[in-house]
Structures are given as structure tokens and as C-alpha cells.
Design an enzyme around this catalytic site. Sequence first.
Site, PDB file in Angstrom:
ATOM      1  N   ASP A  17     -37.551  -3.437  35.483  1.00 22.03           N
ATOM      2  CA  ASP A  17     -36.724  -4.371  36.256  1.00 22.03           C
ATOM      3  C   ASP A  17     -37.483  -5.046  37.389  1.00 22.03           C
ATOM      4  O   ASP A  17     -38.493  -4.533  37.869  1.00 22.03           O
ATOM      5  CB  ASP A  17     -35.557  -3.610  36.895  1.00 22.03           C
ATOM      6  CG  ASP A  17     -34.484  -3.250  35.889  1.00 22.03           C
ATOM      7  OD1 ASP A  17     -34.783  -3.262  34.684  1.00 22.03           O
ATOM      8  OD2 ASP A  17     -33.364  -2.940  36.323  1.00 22.03           O
ATOM      9  N   HIS A 159     -39.331   0.171  37.397  1.00 22.44           N
ATOM     10  CA  HIS A 159     -39.550  -1.129  38.042  1.00 22.44           C
ATOM     11  C   HIS A 159     -41.038  -1.451  38.001  1.00 22.44           C
ATOM     12  O   HIS A 159     -41.841  -0.635  38.473  1.00 22.44           O
ATOM     13  CB  HIS A 159     -39.058  -1.098  39.493  1.00 22.44           C
ATOM     14  CG  HIS A 159     -37.598  -0.787  39.628  1.00 22.44           C
ATOM     15  ND1 HIS A 159     -37.111   0.499  39.562  1.00 22.44           N
ATOM     16  CD2 HIS A 159     -36.528  -1.596  39.803  1.00 22.44           C
ATOM     17  CE1 HIS A 159     -35.786   0.464  39.693  1.00 22.44           C
ATOM     18  NE2 HIS A 159     -35.401  -0.789  39.838  1.00 22.44           N
TER      19      HIS A 159
HETATM   20 NI    NI Z   1     -33.091  -4.482  40.129  1.00 23.10          NI
END
Ligand code: NI
Length: 473
Positions: A17, A159
Amino acid sequence: MTASAVKGGKLIALTFDDGPGGYTNGLLDGLAARNVKVTFFMVGANADCYPNTVRRAYNEGHQIAQHTYDHPALTTKTNEQIAWQLNTTDAILDRVLGQDLDYLIRTPYGDYNDRVLSQIGVPNILWSVDSCDWQLLNAEKVCNQIVSQAFDGAIVLVHDIHRTSIPGALNAIDILLDYGYEFVTVNELFRRRGETLQNGVNYYRCKPTGIDLGGLTEPSFEIKNGELAFTNIDPNGTLHYTIDGSAPTRHSPVYSTPLSLYNGTLRYSVIASGSQTPIRTFTVTENGNLFRDVLMTDWYFDEVDRTMTLGLFQGVAEYCFAPNDGLTRAMFVTVLYRLMQKQGKDTEVSDVNHFADVPQGWYQTAVSWAYEKEIVNGYDDGKFRPNSTITREEMCAILDRTLRYLGEETKTTELTFADSETISDWAKESVARVSAAGLILGQNDNTFAPRNTATRAQAATVLLRLYDMLGAK
Ligand code: NI
């Protein structure tokens, strides 16, 4: 821990992400080395900043999905603002990829309510395993967090904007591969389990259903007898293609028999319900060349196509000509040498050891030949500098000496380029003779740009003119 040798049974989807960012290329390197596919939930603003990374991720078979334009909690936004967040990101991804695709979404922070779900119009992909990487900021802990929670059908949240997340995730991949997991994109996770994603519904995992429809692989192709034939077409999907430049969809023609060669664009994808292989785009030529990086509309299309067909140039990588890359001295002399061979000129070489920095290899003979025929010189330090790029005026000097070697009658004309003044004194006469011979022209704005690096496309054009000049005799 004992590693399971069984592969293919357990599926898991890693998702990244908030990127792309400065660490994403390193992640892509690691994924490519492991032949692992993942899904990226990209923030539109970042996709706009890293278009090459977005394209690379797509071309390497990863799924591109979206995570809004600038990561707001959507429950705090109006319907109009939500639509703007999603549409803007969708448009950025389409523009960067040159496609018109549908992108799954993950709502930022996993924040949603019924109103948000009714607005987004696509499935909302959440997660069942949280790497907690943004809190841990420690590769080893991130790895342990992923490995210890992994299960068949899990969707894992990571992430790619944190440095430590990259080695953490890659180490976890290595361990889970050893445990027999197969890494798949989100679309593939659900397709292979026979599940259909519904718009406006949250998904956290894909439970094993006892079904595995098998992976979706890309076809290969070959050019034979003036036709382009696909091979190894995956029976799990249908091979759709277009020749008008549009993105292939399930409504596009289905490939069944070899295609006659044509000058145009070929795009194709293996499409199954809920998933498809990356859309591949090639420029196809009647001569049977395929290019990823040369378009029909490029000014050098015909020249590049012909030089490849004649075997004067070779691509720099599979289906890549790198038309705008600078040409090195070694490359230029090698193509010149091939040209002389094709035109039946004397290409005998008596000695190959003229330069200390010209090792045995693909260009040694060509450089030696050019040196012995006084077509190229070394530098004062006795080196040839084979990997230096060549400027346009240097290219002219070599061509001028080539014409002299060939005994071509050369005349000279007055230089009328807008920037004739900037041509080096040692090159002025060469530029004049080579342009009088019609081998090199100025640029569109009537400048010559003598110190600019000659590109591969420019060299292809110039050398093709020389080839034709010799062939016409
Ligand atoms: Ni996010």
C-alpha cells in the site's frame, strides 16, 4: 522448522500500500528474482510521481490497484469527494499505463461504511494479515509478523514506502515459498478458487474452496513463413488480441489462426473471468520485426525496421531497439563493418590488437578493420574508448573517412545550418562532405547540433543511406 516441498496448494496474496515510492524498484527487483507476483494498492498522487515504477510493476505481471488519490478516510468525505478521489486515481493509472483498466480498491485505513461501499463501485480489498510494518520499522520483525500469521488464502498488508518493509517482505516470501505457498495477485487468488468478487463488498481473505483453477500464464509467439503464430496458449483463459491499438477485452477477437504480418500494433492478453495477463503491446512490421519501443508513428520507423531486417543492427534486448539511446563508438563501428560485409567490401583484418581497451569480443574485429582502413583513430593516450558515446560531428568524421576509403567522390558545400558556427573546426569539412553526399541532414529546425550524442535511430538512418548509396552502384 521443516519445509514442505509441496507447491501450488497454498495460495497467498501479498499487497503493498501507499506507494509507489523510492523503495518500490528494489522490491520489484526482489520479486522478479523470486518470480513472485503481488498486488499494489497505489496512491494516485504517488503513481503520478513514479510513472516508470507503475509501468514496470504492471509489465512484470503485478496487479495494479488503487488506494485513492491522497489517502483520506473516505467516511469523512462527501460522495462527490469520494468519486473525485477514485476517478482521479483511475485516470492517472490509465494514463501512465496507456490502458483503460478496472482497478480494485482498498479504502485507506480500512475505513468504510455502507455509504462508502455503495459509492466505490468496485470490490473493497481489505486484509487478514497485518505486517504492522509501519509501526515495527524493523525487517526481521516484519518478516516474523508475516510468517507467523500466514495462512492459505490470506491477504497480507505491507507498505512499500518503508525501507525496512522491503527486506522484511522478501525474507518472508523466501520462508513461505519454502513452506509451499504460492504468491498470487488478489484477482488470481479469487479466480483460482472459483470465487467472483462483487462490487461494494469487503474482502479480507479467500478461504480454500477445494478448487484450484490453476495459474494464468502468458503465451509465447513465433514468426514463421510470413505469419505470427502464438504458442503455449493457456487453456485456463482465452487469448484476445487487437490490431487497432485499443486494449484487448473479452469482446476483442479471439486468436485462432496465425496472423499475416502487417505494419501496425498488436496488443493481446489471456483473459479469464476475474483476471487477465498483462496486456502486451508490440509494433509489428511486415518484415517480421517486433518492437516494444518503436511506434509506427516514429519518424525512424521505416529505417529502424529496415536496418533490423538487413541485420545491420541488433536490438539491445528482446524486442527493444532503444531508438533514443546514445550510440557508442563500438556500436557504430560494428554496424559500419556489418554494412561493408553485406555490400561485399573488403573486410579483411590483419591484426586485432591495436587498442589496449578493445578486448576480445563482439566489436574487436570491427574496430580493428576500421582502424586499419584509417576510418577511425584512437585517442592520444592510445585508447579507443569503445563505450564512449559518439557525437553527431564525430559520426560525420567517421563517415567522411569511410567515403574516402571507399573511393567515393565527395564534394563539399557551404554549411547552411543555423548553428554551423558551433561545429568543431576539425569536423567542419567532414560535416560539409557528408551532408553534400546526402548522408546526414539537419534537424527540423535547421540546426545540426554537432555536439549532441548521435542516437541509435539517427545512426540507423544515416547508415541505411550509406547502404543504399553503395547498393545502387
Ligand atoms: Ni494506506
